[in-house]
Write a protein that holds these residues in place. Structure first.
Motif, PDB file in Angstrom:
ATOM      1  N   UNK A 274     -14.587  11.201  -6.437  1.00 17.49           N
ATOM      2  CA  UNK A 274     -14.129  11.636  -7.760  1.00 17.49           C
ATOM      3  C   UNK A 274     -13.694  13.097  -7.711  1.00 17.49           C
TER       4      UNK A 274
ATOM      5  N   UNK B 120     -10.430  13.636  -5.713  1.00 21.28           N
ATOM      6  CA  UNK B 120      -9.234  13.167  -6.412  1.00 21.28           C
ATOM      7  C   UNK B 120      -8.857  14.114  -7.536  1.00 21.28           C
ATOM      8  N   UNK B 121      -9.871  14.674  -8.187  1.00 20.13           N
ATOM      9  CA  UNK B 121      -9.564  15.544  -9.317  1.00 20.13           C
ATOM     10  C   UNK B 121      -9.129  16.939  -8.850  1.00 20.13           C
TER      11      UNK B 121
ATOM     12  N   UNK C 246     -11.926   3.590  -7.254  1.00 14.71           N
ATOM     13  CA  UNK C 246     -12.806   4.209  -8.236  1.00 14.71           C
ATOM     14  C   UNK C 246     -12.727   3.482  -9.579  1.00 14.71           C
ATOM     15  N   UNK C 247     -11.513   3.112  -9.987  1.00 16.92           N
ATOM     16  CA  UNK C 247     -11.359   2.365 -11.251  1.00 16.92           C
ATOM     17  C   UNK C 247     -12.100   1.031 -11.166  1.00 16.92           C
ATOM     18  N   UNK C 248     -12.005   0.374 -10.004  1.00 17.85           N
ATOM     19  CA  UNK C 248     -12.703  -0.907  -9.834  1.00 17.85           C
ATOM     20  C   UNK C 248     -14.219  -0.711  -9.897  1.00 17.85           C
TER      21      UNK C 248
ATOM     22  N   UNK D 298      -6.009  16.418  -6.373  1.00 20.39           N
ATOM     23  CA  UNK D 298      -4.920  15.659  -6.980  1.00 20.39           C
ATOM     24  C   UNK D 298      -4.260  14.701  -5.986  1.00 20.39           C
TER      25      UNK D 298
ATOM     26  N   UNK E  26      -7.937   6.162  -6.116  1.00 19.45           N
ATOM     27  CA  UNK E  26      -7.940   5.906  -7.552  1.00 19.45           C
ATOM     28  C   UNK E  26      -8.298   4.463  -7.876  1.00 19.45           C
ATOM     29  N   UNK E  27      -7.666   3.532  -7.163  1.00 18.47           N
ATOM     30  CA  UNK E  27      -7.883   2.130  -7.511  1.00 18.47           C
ATOM     31  C   UNK E  27      -9.331   1.719  -7.252  1.00 18.47           C
TER      32      UNK E  27
ATOM     33  N   UNK F 118       0.855  -1.184   0.000  1.00 16.40           N
ATOM     34  CA  UNK F 118       0.000   0.000   0.000  1.00 16.40           C
ATOM     35  C   UNK F 118       0.898   1.243   0.000  1.00 16.40           C
ATOM     36  N   UNK F 119       0.466   2.269  -0.744  1.00 14.43           N
ATOM     37  CA  UNK F 119       1.319   3.430  -0.960  1.00 14.43           C
ATOM     38  C   UNK F 119       1.170   4.544   0.049  1.00 14.43           C
TER      39      UNK F 119
ATOM     40  N   UNK G 110       3.840   7.397  -0.535  1.00 11.26           N
ATOM     41  CA  UNK G 110       5.074   6.997  -1.218  1.00 11.26           C
ATOM     42  C   UNK G 110       5.649   8.144  -2.043  1.00 11.26           C
ATOM     43  N   UNK G 111       4.799   9.060  -2.528  1.00 11.03           N
ATOM     44  CA  UNK G 111       5.366  10.184  -3.285  1.00 11.03           C
ATOM     45  C   UNK G 111       6.089  11.163  -2.349  1.00 11.03           C
TER      46      UNK G 111
ATOM     47  N   UNK H 146      -4.120  10.569  -4.450  1.00  9.35           N
ATOM     48  CA  UNK H 146      -4.384   9.185  -4.841  1.00  9.35           C
ATOM     49  C   UNK H 146      -5.235   8.455  -3.816  1.00  9.35           C
ATOM     50  N   UNK H 147      -5.109   8.881  -2.572  1.00  4.10           N
ATOM     51  CA  UNK H 147      -5.786   8.173  -1.494  1.00  4.10           C
ATOM     52  C   UNK H 147      -6.698   9.127  -0.742  1.00  4.10           C
TER      53      UNK H 147
END
Lengths: 156, 161
Positions: free
Chosen positions: A98, A101-102, A127-129, A105, A124-125, A41-42, A59-60, A107-108
């Protein structure tokens, strides 16, 4: 019902939430990194004794610290975490995820209950799922990787 | 039917004449099926050669505020180096690794899509295979970009207006 309508009506609890990696003040970066690696996990959510989020380390942020070349992984995590981080409640509409995140900016996103206690993580993940689950006939049938068609003709 | 042993062209019945194209209730579903990956923003992107030192690659990730670099050799994609690789393979041994080539710690053979694939293919790599960054190639296998979750989110937003 279309996806747009669904994300306005369905609550965040409908997303596949992830179990967050958590740490308390005093946890070293090294300990947090080891846990993030173990859980694949990041991010690490820093929580208080009531499990309320008080910061986030991602992680960033780790990449930024290494690039500065002046950080010890034995520093406590609170020295390097972000104290302001967006969160959503379980009962908020998925559209809020959504939007966060937009606009922000990130990810979590921390997901909290009515008492502001951390109950999960989305982003992000998740939402993609969610989108993929909404259109399984398009997404779940895809070839993943490889050539789109044979390079050599068959036959003569 | 003509007198010939073969039917005349006028007698030919098109097997698709009654075909009705698929209709979609949701415009996003139609876009996922009928558009191509090119409809998702996939530029700019950052390329590095595989002999780039780890330290330089980390500094590039940080300095450009990107989460993933594409590792390219002679025009071909050979790997990706991302924040996740920094976390998983670099951070705890940074001093020992920083002068090593990035090819030692990158993710080899990343899953990619072609620019002619459907947007659904890029989404499948993210949602099913679990990779956040999806390199985009043209049909000559040359790198042309990268699709990230932010870029997919922006693509989705177009249909939520």
């Amino acid at each position: 019902m279309g996806l747009q309508e669904n994300i306005q009506k369905e609550p965040v609890s409908q997303l596949a939430l992830r179990e967050p990696v958590t740490a308390e003040r005093g946890t070293t970066l090294r300990e947090a990194i080891a846990k993030m690696r173990e859980k694949k996990l990041g991010c690490t959510v820093v929580v208080d004794p009531d499990r309320k989020p008080i910061g986030m380390f991602t992680e960033s942020m780790l990449t930024q610290l290494l690039a500065q070349n002046a950080v010890s992984l034995d520093h406590p995590i609170e020295q390097h975490m972000a104290e302001q981080w967006p969160w959503v409640r379980l009962t908020d509409p998925i559209a809020d995820v959504l939007e966060a995140m937009e606009l922000k900016n990130v990810r979590f996103l921390c997901v909290v209950d009515q008492q502001d206690r951390l109950v999960g993580l989305t982003g992000q993940k998740g939402l993609m799922e969610y989108v993929a689950d909404h259109f399984p006939g398009q997404v779940m049938v895809q070839r993943i990787g490889g050539k789109p068609y044979p390079q050599d003709r068959e036959g003569a | 039917m003509s007198d010939s042993q073969f039917p005349s062209p006028e007698d030919f019945q098109d097997p698709l004449e009654n075909y009705e194209p698929k209709t979609y209730e949701d415009p996003l579903e139609q876009a996922l099926a009928e558009e191509t990956v090119s409809a998702i923003r996939h530029e700019p992107y950052v390329r590095i050669p595989p002999d780039t030192p780890v330290q330089a690659a980390v500094e590039k990730l940080a300095g450009l505020h990107v989460a993933c670099l594409l590792v390219e050799q002679e025009g071909k994609l050979v790997g990706v180096f991302s924040d996740r690789d920094v976390l998983s393979r670099v951070a705890e041994e940074y001093d020992q690794l920083k002068d090593q080539p990035v090819s030692e710690v990158m993710t080899n053979n990343p899953i990619y899509v072609y620019e002619t694939d459907s947007p659904a293919a890029a989404l499948a790599v993210m949602a099913v295979a679990g990779y956040r960054h999806v390199p985009v190639l043209n049909l000559d296998d040359q790198l042309v970009g990268i699709v990230s979750p932010q870029r997919v989110t922006a693509f989705l937003h177009r249909y939520f207006a």
